[in-house]
Motif scaffolding. Structure first.
Motif, PDB file in Angstrom:
ATOM      1  N   ILE A  91     -20.832  33.848 -45.026  1.00 17.01           N
ATOM      2  CA  ILE A  91     -19.686  34.537 -45.491  1.00 17.01           C
ATOM      3  C   ILE A  91     -19.430  35.925 -44.951  1.00 17.01           C
ATOM      4  O   ILE A  91     -18.494  36.381 -45.451  1.00 17.01           O
ATOM      5  N   LYS A  92     -20.324  36.569 -44.190  1.00 18.46           N
ATOM      6  CA  LYS A  92     -20.003  37.659 -43.582  1.00 18.46           C
ATOM      7  C   LYS A  92     -18.926  37.784 -42.517  1.00 18.46           C
ATOM      8  O   LYS A  92     -18.635  36.779 -41.794  1.00 18.46           O
ATOM      9  N   LYS A  93     -18.272  38.977 -42.234  1.00 19.17           N
ATOM     10  CA  LYS A  93     -17.522  39.218 -41.150  1.00 19.17           C
ATOM     11  C   LYS A  93     -17.744  40.409 -40.554  1.00 19.17           C
ATOM     12  O   LYS A  93     -18.490  41.294 -41.146  1.00 19.17           O
ATOM     13  N   TYR A  94     -17.130  40.793 -39.390  1.00 19.22           N
ATOM     14  CA  TYR A  94     -17.254  42.014 -38.481  1.00 19.22           C
ATOM     15  C   TYR A  94     -15.969  42.538 -38.614  1.00 19.22           C
ATOM     16  O   TYR A  94     -14.742  41.780 -38.213  1.00 19.22           O
ATOM     17  N   ILE A  95     -15.956  43.726 -38.692  1.00 17.25           N
ATOM     18  CA  ILE A  95     -14.860  44.325 -38.584  1.00 17.25           C
ATOM     19  C   ILE A  95     -14.773  45.725 -37.570  1.00 17.25           C
ATOM     20  O   ILE A  95     -15.543  46.370 -37.327  1.00 17.25           O
ATOM     21  N   GLY A  96     -13.516  45.465 -36.715  1.00 15.99           N
ATOM     22  CA  GLY A  96     -13.624  46.499 -35.572  1.00 15.99           C
ATOM     23  C   GLY A  96     -12.146  46.947 -35.565  1.00 15.99           C
ATOM     24  O   GLY A  96     -11.099  46.503 -36.113  1.00 15.99           O
ATOM     25  N   GLN A  97     -11.961  47.857 -34.275  1.00 13.85           N
ATOM     26  CA  GLN A  97     -10.759  48.364 -33.911  1.00 13.85           C
ATOM     27  C   GLN A  97     -10.674  48.696 -32.592  1.00 13.85           C
ATOM     28  O   GLN A  97     -11.711  48.845 -31.900  1.00 13.85           O
ATOM     29  N   THR A  98      -9.709  48.274 -32.034  1.00 14.89           N
ATOM     30  CA  THR A  98      -9.395  48.573 -30.450  1.00 14.89           C
ATOM     31  C   THR A  98      -8.216  48.918 -30.033  1.00 14.89           C
ATOM     32  O   THR A  98      -7.108  48.635 -30.768  1.00 14.89           O
ATOM     33  N   SER A  99      -8.032  49.604 -28.646  1.00 19.50           N
ATOM     34  CA  SER A  99      -6.615  50.079 -28.246  1.00 19.50           C
ATOM     35  C   SER A  99      -6.694  48.923 -27.008  1.00 19.50           C
ATOM     36  O   SER A  99      -5.234  49.072 -26.420  1.00 19.50           O
ATOM     37  N   GLN A 100      -7.558  48.025 -26.976  1.00 21.41           N
ATOM     38  CA  GLN A 100      -7.446  47.150 -25.731  1.00 21.41           C
ATOM     39  C   GLN A 100      -6.509  46.043 -26.327  1.00 21.41           C
ATOM     40  O   GLN A 100      -6.226  45.841 -27.557  1.00 21.41           O
ATOM     41  N   LEU A 101      -6.131  45.117 -25.505  1.00 25.06           N
ATOM     42  CA  LEU A 101      -5.414  43.804 -25.826  1.00 25.06           C
ATOM     43  C   LEU A 101      -6.473  43.051 -26.636  1.00 25.06           C
ATOM     44  O   LEU A 101      -7.858  42.996 -26.157  1.00 25.06           O
ATOM     45  N   MET A 102      -6.229  42.159 -27.656  1.00 24.90           N
ATOM     46  CA  MET A 102      -7.238  41.719 -28.449  1.00 24.90           C
ATOM     47  C   MET A 102      -8.154  40.495 -27.705  1.00 24.90           C
ATOM     48  O   MET A 102      -9.263  40.310 -27.874  1.00 24.90           O
ATOM     49  N   LYS A 103      -7.404  39.847 -26.675  1.00 27.46           N
ATOM     50  CA  LYS A 103      -8.207  38.892 -25.816  1.00 27.46           C
ATOM     51  C   LYS A 103      -9.319  39.581 -25.046  1.00 27.46           C
ATOM     52  O   LYS A 103     -10.312  38.967 -24.735  1.00 27.46           O
ATOM     53  N   ASN A 104      -8.755  41.004 -24.639  1.00 31.53           N
ATOM     54  CA  ASN A 104      -9.806  41.469 -23.704  1.00 31.53           C
ATOM     55  C   ASN A 104     -11.147  41.835 -24.430  1.00 31.53           C
ATOM     56  O   ASN A 104     -12.370  41.892 -24.327  1.00 31.53           O
ATOM     57  N   ARG A 105     -10.681  42.443 -25.664  1.00 32.00           N
ATOM     58  CA  ARG A 105     -11.635  43.052 -26.671  1.00 32.00           C
ATOM     59  C   ARG A 105     -12.624  41.837 -27.123  1.00 32.00           C
ATOM     60  O   ARG A 105     -13.979  41.877 -27.089  1.00 32.00           O
TER      61      ARG A 105
END
Length: 106
Positions: free
Chosen positions: A17-31
């Protein structure tokens, strides 16, 4: 998968049930490509890669949720930390709340 850039996002795990939270300035597909590469080639690089390898889990990259979007990197960093602190079932390694207050200006 969410498209675009300058986002705060959540990636769920398929097996728990866990998830990862992140942030990026890149395009999502690249991240996401970066996350997949880290998981395969650098299993200790980040919490997502460690979870995927050490616990034999699989992230659901087709079910990413965009939690926030802003062209302001500092604001996205703050929003990422806010989402990390309010989430209970998290893969991320939490940081001290003082970092949230002192390192981010809005």
């Amino acid at each position: 998968m969410g498209e675009g850039s300058n986002v705060v996002y959540g990636i769920p795990c398929l097996h728990c049930i866990k998830k990862y939270i992140g942030q990026t300035s890149q395009l999502m597909k690249n991240r996401i490509t970066g996350h997949k590469s880290d998981t395969k080639n650098y299993p200790q690089r980040c919490a997502l890669a460690t979870h995927s390898n050490a616990e034999d889990q699989k992230m659901v990259y087709d079910d990413i949720t965009i939690l926030a979007r802003s062209n302001n990197t500092e604001k996205n960093t703050f929003l990422e930390m806010f989402d990390i602190f309010k989430e209970k079932n998290l893969i991320n390694k939490k940081q001290s709340p003082e970092i949230l207050v002192t390192s981010t200006r809005m």
